[in-house]
Design an enzyme around this catalytic site. Structure first.
Site, PDB file in Angstrom:
ATOM      1  N   HIS A  88       0.858  -1.199   0.000  1.00 62.09           N
ATOM      2  CA  HIS A  88       0.000   0.000   0.000  1.00 62.09           C
ATOM      3  C   HIS A  88       0.889   1.242   0.000  1.00 62.09           C
ATOM      4  O   HIS A  88       1.970   1.251   0.602  1.00 62.09           O
ATOM      5  CB  HIS A  88      -0.922  -0.010   1.221  1.00 62.09           C
ATOM      6  CG  HIS A  88      -1.960   1.064   1.157  1.00 62.09           C
ATOM      7  ND1 HIS A  88      -1.720   2.356   1.545  1.00 62.09           N
ATOM      8  CD2 HIS A  88      -3.241   1.030   0.689  1.00 62.09           C
ATOM      9  CE1 HIS A  88      -2.812   3.080   1.337  1.00 62.09           C
ATOM     10  NE2 HIS A  88      -3.746   2.306   0.825  1.00 62.09           N
ATOM     11  N   GLU A 154      -3.846   2.127  -7.461  1.00 59.16           N
ATOM     12  CA  GLU A 154      -4.270   3.250  -6.623  1.00 59.16           C
ATOM     13  C   GLU A 154      -3.419   4.469  -6.965  1.00 59.16           C
ATOM     14  O   GLU A 154      -2.293   4.598  -6.459  1.00 59.16           O
ATOM     15  CB  GLU A 154      -4.067   2.919  -5.145  1.00 59.16           C
ATOM     16  CG  GLU A 154      -4.886   1.759  -4.656  1.00 59.16           C
ATOM     17  CD  GLU A 154      -5.200   1.874  -3.169  1.00 59.16           C
ATOM     18  OE1 GLU A 154      -6.365   1.808  -2.833  1.00 59.16           O
ATOM     19  OE2 GLU A 154      -4.276   2.051  -2.370  1.00 59.16           O
TER      20      GLU A 154
HETATM   21  C1  PEP Z   1      -6.775   3.446   0.300  1.00 63.59           C
HETATM   22  O1  PEP Z   1      -6.215   4.026   1.203  1.00 63.59           O
HETATM   23  O2  PEP Z   1      -6.384   2.333  -0.073  1.00 63.59           O
HETATM   24  C2  PEP Z   1      -7.917   4.092  -0.350  1.00 63.59           C
HETATM   25  C3  PEP Z   1      -8.251   3.732  -1.566  1.00 63.59           C
HETATM   26  O3  PEP Z   1      -8.548   5.059   0.373  1.00 63.59           O
HETATM   27  P1  PEP Z   1      -9.822   5.909  -0.083  1.00 63.59           P
HETATM   28  O4  PEP Z   1     -10.852   4.958  -0.610  1.00 63.59           O
HETATM   29  O5  PEP Z   1     -10.272   6.599   1.172  1.00 63.59           O
HETATM   30  O6  PEP Z   1      -9.332   6.852  -1.126  1.00 63.59           O
END
Ligand code: PEP
Length: 240
Positions: A88, A154
């Site tokens: 992450h 992400e």
């Molecule tokens: C995360 O931290 O993995 C994430 C996607 O957070 P959020 O959905 O709050 O953007």
């Protein structure tokens, strides 16, 4: 090829939301969509006990040793976890995890029969410089992509960090990057590997994001801490 949608809750450093352990908990196994919770280490056993598919947000690749404050992936597997979150951006940015350290965790998880959900994605300045493809290519280059893993794209600039008004990546940007990531997968897993989108997914944008051909689910932070919002996203996924 149709891939079952997969919704993964990342509770980060928050305790289990109210109602998590109730019979009607949205975090439990659901029909026609896969649901997994990444909780703090402290909530893992309680989640597993009530039938929630839960895994750690991080685990050390070594089974045991002089790593004060760490918990190993093996300990999580022994507890009954079947998934593990790896790489992450919080871990990469705040705990100095490198691509190689993430790859070591993924390989250790696979050896323990834990299914790794591996996060990749570029920072804002990398996106501004047009380097998003270069970044994910580098992050993926060390991963065992032939294996049974899930990748969560992400874009770091789209992660809410608790701000409910933070916009997600545009659907077009997200789909484009997912298609690119899929193009980097080897033949053996290109059609079968699930790719999750993460970054401010919420009920308001879930339908559009989850309808994209290369987006197979979400890694959900802020909205997963609100049981009603998470339930709504599950309902949307089930309707698609
Ligand atoms: C995360 O931290 O993995 C994430 C996607 O957070 P959020 O959905 O709050 O953007």
């Amino acid at each position: 090829m149709s891939r079952t949608l997969f919704l993964a809750a990342n509770w980060k450093m928050h305790s289990a939301p109210e109602g998590t352990f109730d019979p009607e908990s949205p975090y439990k196994i659901q029909d026609s969509v896969d649901v997994v919770v990444f909780s703090t280490f402290l909530d893992l056993a309680a989640c597993l006990q009530v039938g929630i598919e839960a895994g750690p947000q991080y685990g050390h690749a070594e089974a045991s040793g002089p790593h004060t404050g760490d918990v190993s992936l093996k300990m999580c597997a022994d507890l009954g976890c079947t998934y593990a979150l790896c790489g992450h951006s919080d871990r990469r940015q705040k705990h100095g995890e490198t691509d190689d350290m993430v790859a070591a965790q993924v390989k250790a998880a696979l050896a323990l029969r834990l299914h790794p959900v591996v996060c990749i994605g570029e920072k804002e300045e990398e996106r501004d410089a047009g380097k998003q493809q270069e970044v994910v290519r580098r992050q993926m280059s060390v991963l065992p992509l032939e294996q049974n893993i899930t990748i969560a794209y992400e874009p770091i600039w789209a992660i809410s960090r608790g701000d409910p008004n933070k916009p997600a990546a545009s659907t077009q940007d997200a789909q484009e990057m997912h298609a690119f990531i899929r193009s980097l997968l080897p033949d053996a897993t290109r059609e079968t590997m699930r790719l999750l989108y993460g970054g401010s997914m919420k009920p308001e944008n879930a339908k559009e994001l989850l309808s994209q051909p290369d987006i197979d689910g979400g890694l959900i932070g802020g909205a997963s801490l609100k049981p009603d919002a998470f339930r709504e996203i599950i309902t949307i996924a089930q309707s698609l």
